[in-house]
Design an enzyme around this catalytic site. Sequence first.
Site, mmCIF file in Angstrom:
data_model
loop_
_atom_site.group_PDB
_atom_site.id
_atom_site.type_symbol
_atom_site.label_atom_id
_atom_site.label_comp_id
_atom_site.label_asym_id
_atom_site.label_seq_id
_atom_site.Cartn_x
_atom_site.Cartn_y
_atom_site.Cartn_z
ATOM 1 N N LYS B 20 0.854 -1.191 0.000
ATOM 2 C CA LYS B 20 0.000 0.000 0.000
ATOM 3 C C LYS B 20 0.879 1.226 0.000
ATOM 4 O O LYS B 20 1.857 1.289 0.766
ATOM 5 C CB LYS B 20 -0.884 -0.004 1.261
ATOM 6 C CG LYS B 20 -2.124 0.852 1.146
ATOM 7 C CD LYS B 20 -3.129 0.232 0.213
ATOM 8 C CE LYS B 20 -4.531 0.239 0.740
ATOM 9 N NZ LYS B 20 -5.432 -0.488 -0.149
ATOM 10 N N THR B 65 -3.541 -5.504 0.876
ATOM 11 C CA THR B 65 -2.985 -4.167 1.064
ATOM 12 C C THR B 65 -3.843 -3.363 2.031
ATOM 13 O O THR B 65 -3.341 -2.460 2.712
ATOM 14 C CB THR B 65 -2.856 -3.412 -0.274
ATOM 15 O OG1 THR B 65 -4.162 -3.183 -0.815
ATOM 16 C CG2 THR B 65 -2.015 -4.203 -1.262
ATOM 17 N N HIS B 261 18.076 28.004 -13.112
ATOM 18 C CA HIS B 261 18.728 29.166 -13.727
ATOM 19 C C HIS B 261 17.951 30.451 -13.560
ATOM 20 O O HIS B 261 16.726 30.464 -13.668
ATOM 21 C CB HIS B 261 18.940 28.900 -15.227
ATOM 22 C CG HIS B 261 19.715 27.649 -15.496
ATOM 23 N ND1 HIS B 261 21.004 27.477 -15.055
ATOM 24 C CD2 HIS B 261 19.374 26.505 -16.128
ATOM 25 C CE1 HIS B 261 21.430 26.272 -15.414
ATOM 26 N NE2 HIS B 261 20.465 25.660 -16.071
#
Lengths: 479, 300
Positions: B20, B65, B261
């Site tokens: 999970k 799960t 940048h």
Amino acid sequence: MYQVQMSAEEPQESRPLLSASVDDFLSESGGAPPAQSSVLAELSPRDTWEESNVDDEDGATFDTPPSSPLGYAAMTCDSLARPDEAVGDDLDLDSGSPDGLGESASGELDPGIPSESLEDEFVKAKAVVESDTQFWDKMQAEWEELARRKWLEVEEEGDRLTPPTKSPARTLQDFPFSSDNPFTERGGAFAEAQEKVAGGHLNEAVLLLEAAILQDPRDSEAWQLLGTTQAENENERAAVASLQRCLELRPDNLQALMALAVSWTNGGLRRHACDALYAWMAHNPHYKQLLRPVAAAPPDNTGESLCVQELLQLYQDAASLHQDRVDPQLQTGLGVLFNLAGDFQAAERAFSAALSVTPEDYLLWNRLGATLANGQRSSEAVLAYARALRLRPGFVRCRYNLGVSFLQLGEHREAVSHFLMALKQQRRSDGGAQDDRVSAGVWAALRVALADMEAPRLLRAAHDRDLDGLAAAFDVADA
Amino acid sequence: MKDFVHVWQNVEFVQTAYGKKTVKVLCIRRQGGHHDITEIKADVQLTLKSHKDYLTGDNSDIISTDTIKNTVHALAKLKGVKTIEVFSLAICHHFLTSFDHVGRVSVFIEEAPWRRLEKDGVEHAHAFIYSPENIRFCDVEQHRNGIPVVHGGLKDMKVLKTTQSGFVGFLKDRFTTLEEATDRCLCTTVYARWRYNKVKDINFDAVWKGIKDMIIEKFAGPFEHGEYSPSVQKTLYDTQVLVLARVPEVDEIEVIMPNNHYCTIDMTKFEIENKDEILLPLDNPSGNITGTLRRKQAKL
């Protein structure tokens, strides 16, 4: 509507199309760069097929997968292979049923397309595919050349190992033999080399072994001894190359397999280390039966590429086969695996068990020391290294390890002395030219030690590789 | 169905895992009126010994799960969540000891950056503000019968300095247009992940804070005049060396520093002189500089 798909997972035969290298692009005289246009775009497949396959939802049956450009070209050729026949004849692609394509396309191809232009299209497509093939053949040749040239590169620091290339069987000329070898014509070179190894003169042993190999390249024993000697001489790259040659001649050489596993472990190449350890088990007459159940098991088990954990289980099972006695080589394998798994305490137990059987084995003392050092126990590591060096003062790798441990302990002067001693031992006594890479790792470690000591003059000497000057400064006598 | 499986003998497993992810939990610890919180987001993966779930659809070994999620919730209560590394170790321990058939557990946890409200040195008893200066995370992996391998880390730490950064002497070829610079802005979003060489008796909080401070220390330099950075690569390497030198519990550290940048806007067409005062922040592309460093290893 039939859709042509250019998927990424093309079959091997049809080369994936990438843009050509810039140089190819610049050198092409006016023409389009090779392999830039899609084969299928050249053929305008949609037009061709749509005209012939109107409303053909299920698509015709093909032998070759439609996504393959070569296949497509072949199909086009096949399906329109009879230029003398009237284009309107039903195309019997689907040999089973009389309907086939014909049905959905109301029985005929669009009579507006003359067969000649389709022939031209095919010729054009074939040419593009051929230049495509040329492009990839050229790339393949470049890659193989680069792989061959790898031996000539000089590494700046340390000895990062590169995984073995898949290039075709290497020839003797690819092997990094030493230059100016005074022993090349020497008879009995192998026997003499064995004496040198026993006496701890690793440098000369290497030259004698290389000579023996040049005289008889199929001497697997010589390759094996060269491999293990180079490892002792702290030259991992050469060790790996030699051991691999040995195994090409004798794939079941257990000592070579274990030595190679150690080298791969040092180089951080876990997969290769595991493969070597698996092979050791598979070729070992005492234990290979443990592998049979794995092969015969239901598809549950993984294939031959076992990972560290699975190998650990295998080696532990092997150890429990004979509870009453300890197999030092098996314990070495366990020690290597525990090192790979990061369990340094278990690794220490394994090497100690091996040492209980063969307490004079200087290699094992070094391995125990390295395990302790990598497990943050530098002061105990130093003791183990000292045992090894007492047994074999010329053991360069161990001396290097000792220096590293002294560095960890903050004993910079000690570290520097040992590095300098190791460099002296590696230096050829006959003054012959030596490959820069041989001592790269030791020089790198020395520079670290000198940098920590904040001695810029000495550091400069190290950058210039002024071994004699530094040895004098640190009072390091000849080995 | 079983027959069909046996036909495919020419395939083999490379790896399998299931579990999970994004299990979120907030833990409150009350000491009278003073409350402490830890909020986490956890991913848990299990690798079972058998592959029968993949091979034949036999689910008898699968710890669902949903159960994994419930387990994380329950363990949060039973063990408490103070340090994410320790909690990860507890999750690994649970799955490997409660079941015979789990071969490997892998846990990744991110901690939500709640900061207690504070004013003039006085702390609030129970109010916090979300302060994503950086995100702390950890990952722990443990095989059955093996020792756990613990990584700590931080990410999304964006820092900027307006000078003491330059870039000169780089290789120029026919495609190079970049000008050399001896005074430029340097902005980066630091990602760092390090491996601990032991598990017991480690103050994970202290180590994490220490490494975070070292990264900032190397980036910014002394407060008065900073420290010149000849390249992101050099700053990155110096940071790693500093960490390995000062933190004996860490054996290896990976750092990723993108170069976000900022470009000076050319205002000559407006007849305005812009002395590197007004700059354009560029989202993309950004430079990306990476490195992993570890202590020198002894050779077996």
